[in-house]
Design a protein around this motif. Structure first.
Motif, PDB file in Angstrom:
ATOM      1  N   PHE A  32      -5.038   4.490   6.476  1.00 38.43           N
ATOM      2  CA  PHE A  32      -4.869   4.659   4.948  1.00 38.43           C
ATOM      3  C   PHE A  32      -3.616   5.380   4.756  1.00 38.43           C
ATOM      4  CE2 PHE A  32      -9.732   4.734   5.133  1.00 38.43           C
ATOM      5  CZ  PHE A  32      -9.767   3.262   4.381  1.00 38.43           C
ATOM      6  N   ARG A  33      -2.679   5.882   5.478  1.00 43.15           N
ATOM      7  CA  ARG A  33      -1.604   6.365   5.303  1.00 43.15           C
ATOM      8  C   ARG A  33      -0.446   5.422   5.582  1.00 43.15           C
ATOM      9  NH1 ARG A  33      -1.265  12.946   6.849  1.00 43.15           N
ATOM     10  NH2 ARG A  33      -1.074  13.594   4.792  1.00 43.15           N
ATOM     11  N   ARG A  34      -0.663   4.652   6.530  1.00 40.75           N
ATOM     12  CA  ARG A  34       0.345   3.580   7.080  1.00 40.75           C
ATOM     13  C   ARG A  34       0.306   2.442   5.770  1.00 40.75           C
ATOM     14  NH1 ARG A  34       2.728   3.338  11.844  1.00 40.75           N
ATOM     15  NH2 ARG A  34       3.901   1.961  10.766  1.00 40.75           N
ATOM     16  N   SER A  35       1.329   1.752   5.837  1.00 39.98           N
ATOM     17  CA  SER A  35       1.415   0.616   5.078  1.00 39.98           C
ATOM     18  C   SER A  35       1.165  -0.737   6.108  1.00 39.98           C
ATOM     19  CB  SER A  35       2.953   0.481   4.473  1.00 39.98           C
ATOM     20  OG  SER A  35       3.896   0.678   5.482  1.00 39.98           O
ATOM     21  N   ALA A  36       1.315  -1.729   5.659  1.00 42.26           N
ATOM     22  CA  ALA A  36       1.163  -3.116   6.241  1.00 42.26           C
ATOM     23  C   ALA A  36       2.389  -4.112   5.858  1.00 42.26           C
ATOM     24  CB  ALA A  36      -0.327  -3.613   6.072  1.00 42.26           C
ATOM     25  N   ASN A  37       2.348  -5.011   6.542  1.00 41.98           N
ATOM     26  CA  ASN A  37       3.318  -6.117   6.307  1.00 41.98           C
ATOM     27  C   ASN A  37       2.875  -6.796   5.221  1.00 41.98           C
ATOM     28  OD1 ASN A  37       4.328  -9.158   6.502  1.00 41.98           O
ATOM     29  ND2 ASN A  37       5.487  -8.075   7.886  1.00 41.98           N
TER      30      ASN A  37
ATOM     31  N   LYS B  33      12.493  10.960   5.330  1.00 45.09           N
ATOM     32  CA  LYS B  33      12.990   9.805   5.701  1.00 45.09           C
ATOM     33  C   LYS B  33      12.079   8.941   6.549  1.00 45.09           C
ATOM     34  CE  LYS B  33      17.902  11.264   5.802  1.00 45.09           C
ATOM     35  NZ  LYS B  33      17.982  12.833   5.787  1.00 45.09           N
ATOM     36  N   LYS B  34      11.331   9.768   7.241  1.00 44.50           N
ATOM     37  CA  LYS B  34      10.472   8.964   8.259  1.00 44.50           C
ATOM     38  C   LYS B  34       9.718   7.642   7.686  1.00 44.50           C
ATOM     39  CE  LYS B  34       6.999  10.884   9.943  1.00 44.50           C
ATOM     40  NZ  LYS B  34       6.160  11.948  10.875  1.00 44.50           N
ATOM     41  N   ASN B  35       8.932   8.185   6.617  1.00 42.27           N
ATOM     42  CA  ASN B  35       7.649   7.378   6.028  1.00 42.27           C
ATOM     43  C   ASN B  35       8.363   6.862   4.673  1.00 42.27           C
ATOM     44  OD1 ASN B  35       5.962   7.885   7.951  1.00 42.27           O
ATOM     45  ND2 ASN B  35       5.175   9.729   6.654  1.00 42.27           N
ATOM     46  N   LEU B  36       9.435   6.774   4.351  1.00 44.43           N
ATOM     47  CA  LEU B  36      10.492   5.958   3.284  1.00 44.43           C
ATOM     48  C   LEU B  36      10.460   4.619   3.809  1.00 44.43           C
ATOM     49  CD1 LEU B  36      11.960   5.578   0.601  1.00 44.43           C
ATOM     50  CD2 LEU B  36      13.750   6.425   1.722  1.00 44.43           C
ATOM     51  N   LYS B  37       9.785   3.721   3.244  1.00 45.56           N
ATOM     52  CA  LYS B  37       9.562   2.162   3.892  1.00 45.56           C
ATOM     53  C   LYS B  37      10.439   1.581   3.165  1.00 45.56           C
ATOM     54  CE  LYS B  37       6.844   3.503   7.050  1.00 45.56           C
ATOM     55  NZ  LYS B  37       7.474   3.718   8.419  1.00 45.56           N
ATOM     56  N   ALA B  38      11.221   1.660   1.887  1.00 44.84           N
ATOM     57  CA  ALA B  38      12.072   0.796   1.318  1.00 44.84           C
ATOM     58  C   ALA B  38      12.663   1.612   0.239  1.00 44.84           C
ATOM     59  CB  ALA B  38      11.386  -0.395   0.761  1.00 44.84           C
ATOM     60  N   LEU B  39      14.062   1.639   0.268  1.00 45.39           N
ATOM     61  CA  LEU B  39      14.691   2.399  -0.961  1.00 45.39           C
ATOM     62  C   LEU B  39      15.738   1.094  -1.551  1.00 45.39           C
ATOM     63  CD1 LEU B  39      16.351   4.384  -2.569  1.00 45.39           C
ATOM     64  CD2 LEU B  39      17.630   5.094  -0.455  1.00 45.39           C
TER      65      LEU B  39
ATOM     66  N   GLY C 249       0.849  -1.168  -0.011  1.00 46.81           N
ATOM     67  CA  GLY C 249       0.044  -0.187  -0.062  1.00 46.81           C
ATOM     68  C   GLY C 249       0.909   1.206  -0.013  1.00 46.81           C
ATOM     69  N   ARG C 250       2.112   1.239  -0.583  1.00 45.41           N
ATOM     70  CA  ARG C 250       3.097   2.319  -0.499  1.00 45.41           C
ATOM     71  C   ARG C 250       3.202   2.928  -1.833  1.00 45.41           C
ATOM     72  NH1 ARG C 250       6.744  -1.235   3.223  1.00 45.41           N
ATOM     73  NH2 ARG C 250       7.433  -2.175   1.307  1.00 45.41           N
TER      74      ARG C 250
ATOM     75  N   GLU D 119       4.287  12.530   3.761  1.00 42.80           N
ATOM     76  CA  GLU D 119       3.118  12.375   4.857  1.00 42.80           C
ATOM     77  C   GLU D 119       2.495  10.946   4.698  1.00 42.80           C
ATOM     78  OE1 GLU D 119       3.319  14.275   7.533  1.00 42.80           O
ATOM     79  OE2 GLU D 119       4.613  15.774   6.386  1.00 42.80           O
ATOM     80  N   GLN D 120       2.897  10.390   3.867  1.00 37.13           N
ATOM     81  CA  GLN D 120       2.313   8.804   3.858  1.00 37.13           C
ATOM     82  C   GLN D 120       3.353   7.948   3.538  1.00 37.13           C
ATOM     83  OE1 GLN D 120      -0.212   7.561   0.419  1.00 37.13           O
ATOM     84  NE2 GLN D 120       0.249   9.871  -0.344  1.00 37.13           N
ATOM     85  N   ASP D 121       3.155   6.484   3.871  1.00 40.42           N
ATOM     86  CA  ASP D 121       4.435   5.471   3.640  1.00 40.42           C
ATOM     87  C   ASP D 121       4.638   5.513   1.982  1.00 40.42           C
ATOM     88  OD1 ASP D 121       4.351   5.173   6.271  1.00 40.42           O
ATOM     89  OD2 ASP D 121       3.565   3.246   5.979  1.00 40.42           O
ATOM     90  N   TYR D 122       5.792   5.500   1.749  1.00 37.68           N
ATOM     91  CA  TYR D 122       6.289   5.410   0.055  1.00 37.68           C
ATOM     92  C   TYR D 122       7.699   4.618  -0.028  1.00 37.68           C
ATOM     93  CZ  TYR D 122       9.917   8.965   0.750  1.00 37.68           C
ATOM     94  OH  TYR D 122      10.896   9.928   1.318  1.00 37.68           O
TER      95      TYR D 122
END
Length: 474
Positions: A323-328, A195-201, A125-126, A160-163
């Motif tokens: 709706f802004r947060r991702s999930a496993n 950096k906070k909401n960057l979940k994967a680079l 969901g990112r 402001e949302q996970d990406y």
């Protein structure tokens, strides 16, 4: 020059490629000189501290700290919501999205190269943002300080949302490379909010340059951020984390990947398989008509109804960052598979899982809920006078949208109105929800989300959310 972090054995362990021989797995240094013009010269890397103008403290830290064995993770970093979401400005006029005094038109000379592209959500969901080095023009043709502002302008819409960020490294050469001092400036510019909401680079096709730069910077890079960074040696490895059909990979990158695979003694088995025929119970990745035909004529897809009924309970509606947060990733994939097989699912009391599944369903439809036919009209929404917007939107939704699409859209929007009613607790205003849902309701046939289309789509979605009682027939 600093040694690469990953040994050949580590590369083999992290790679999806199987090699039946006892011979060593080829290291990326074997490919470093594949094309002589690519990358920085080693002599430049040896004097990197001069170009960076790093002070003695940073250089000493870079030499002494060794707390991160390898910048490789599984892309499913789970973090607590560390602080309250910063609300985006309310009202659709605020969705013009300016960076300082500059708007999208001011960046047209940079945007035309397509260096940065935005695509739909990944399986967690990112939002996916792609940066391609091969699209960088010669340095003499590009103002790199403006490129940095353009990168920040783009990311400002999504931080402001996970990406998820994908960087295709191939194509960086002596003519188009930015200076290492620019890299240092960029790292300092992208502060904690980025950096906070960057979940994967994902660093695709990394070379020794990437590893040396990592060595230089790792003293000032947090362990938490380091776990988000992944080396991806081949595109078939990237396919384990992202749907490659969902993003546009530049032709030079595809060709480079083919050359790398050809140099292997035994090319890896391709992991991309033809999709199996759709099961009658399938709901993800099919058309609304298919779902209706195979679920006793129900207009509202069962998974949409199940997600919304779960999310309508007070505890879920009041979840901060809904709706802004991702999930496993693994959990989401498992639940998708069960839904497609007609197996009952349990959200495990987790509102974020239900929220991601709802967004994923919308994004994976064969055609967006707002249909391809309405894309052009929606992206021209800002050009319509404010007085004409209510009438225009009513015609578009009530007359031009297919009846089933209308009923599903109405069902979802009326639920989102309940989310907005609790925005004091969940921090999700109409403009915040527009940023999240707009690109999942509307996209063009290529699947690529043009940066120039983001603001109009979000503006349209925000207008619908704010004025839903006047738009939809009760």
């Amino acid at each position: 020059m600093a040694e690469p972090h990953l040994t050949n054995q580590q590369l083999m362990k992290n790679s999806n490629i199987q090699n039946d021989t006892e011979e060593p797995y080829p290291s990326l240094s074997d490919f470093h000189d594949y094309e002589p013009n690519l990358e920085f010269d080693d002599t430049e890397l040896q004097t990197a501290t001069v170009d960076l103008a790093l002070d003695a403290k940073v250089e000493a830290l870079a030499a002494s700290y060794d707390y991160l064995e390898s910048p490789v993770s599984d892309g499913t970093i789970e973090e607590n919501f560390e602080e309250e979401l910063v609300d985006a400005p309310t009202g659709y006029d605020s969705l013009t999205y300016q960076y300082g005094d500059e708007d999208y038109d001011a960046f047209s000379d940079v945007a035309k190269y397509g260096i940065v592209e935005v695509f739909g959500d990944d399986t967690a969901g990112r939002r996916i943002i792609v940066v391609s080095a091969c699209k960088l023009p010669p340095s003499k043709d590009l103002d790199h300080s403006k490129l940095l502002r353009y990168l920040m302008y783009t990311l400002d819409k999504f931080v402001e949302q996970d990406y998820t960020l994908v960087y295709f490294h191939y194509g960086l050469n002596s003519k188009n490379k930015p200076t290492l001092s620019w890299l240092w400036q960029a790292y300092k510019a992208f502060d904690r909010k980025y950096k906070k909401n960057l979940k994967a680079l994902y660093l695709v096709h990394p070379t020794n340059l990437i590893r040396v730069v990592w060595q230089l910077f790792k003293a000032v890079i947090s362990v938490k951020f380091g776990r988000k960074v992944m080396y991806v040696n081949y595109l078939n490895e990237l396919a384990e984390h992202l749907n490659l059909e969902q993003i546009t990979i530049p032709d030079p990158v595809l060709q480079h990947d083919e050359r790398l695979l050809a140099k292997l003694r035994k090319p890896p088995r391709k992991t991309v398989k033809a999709p199996p025929p759709s099961l009658p119970t399938q709901q993800f990745g099919v058309s609304l008509q298919f779902i209706k035909d195979n679920h006793q004529g129900e207009v509202i897809p069962p998974i949409v109804k199940q997600c919304i009924e779960f999310l309508e309970c007070p505890d879920a509606l009041e979840t901060e960052g809904l709706f802004r947060r991702s999930a496993n990733v693994a959990v989401v994939k498992e639940l998708q598979a069960k839904v497609n097989q007609g197996i009952p699912i349990d959200f495990q009391g987790n509102a974020h899982i239900a929220a991601v599944l709802l967004k994923t369903f919308l994004r994976e439809l064969e055609e967006p809920l707002m249909t391809f036919d309405l894309y052009d009209e929606i992206t021209h929404f800002p050009n319509i006078s404010k007085d004409e917007r209510p009438r225009h939107v009513k015609i578009l939704i009530l007359e031009k949208l297919p009846e089933d699409n209308y009923k599903i859209l109405k069902y979802i929007i009326q639920f989102l109105a309940k989310v907005i009613d609790r925005c004091d607790l969940n921090k999700m205003t109409s403009s915040n929800l527009a940023v999240v849902f707009g690109p999942n309701l509307i996209w063009c046939q290529s699947g690529q989300l043009s940066l120039s289309a983001i603001s109009p789509i979000n503006m349209f979605t925000d207008f619908v959310l704010v004025n839903h009682e006047q738009i939809f027939i009760i």
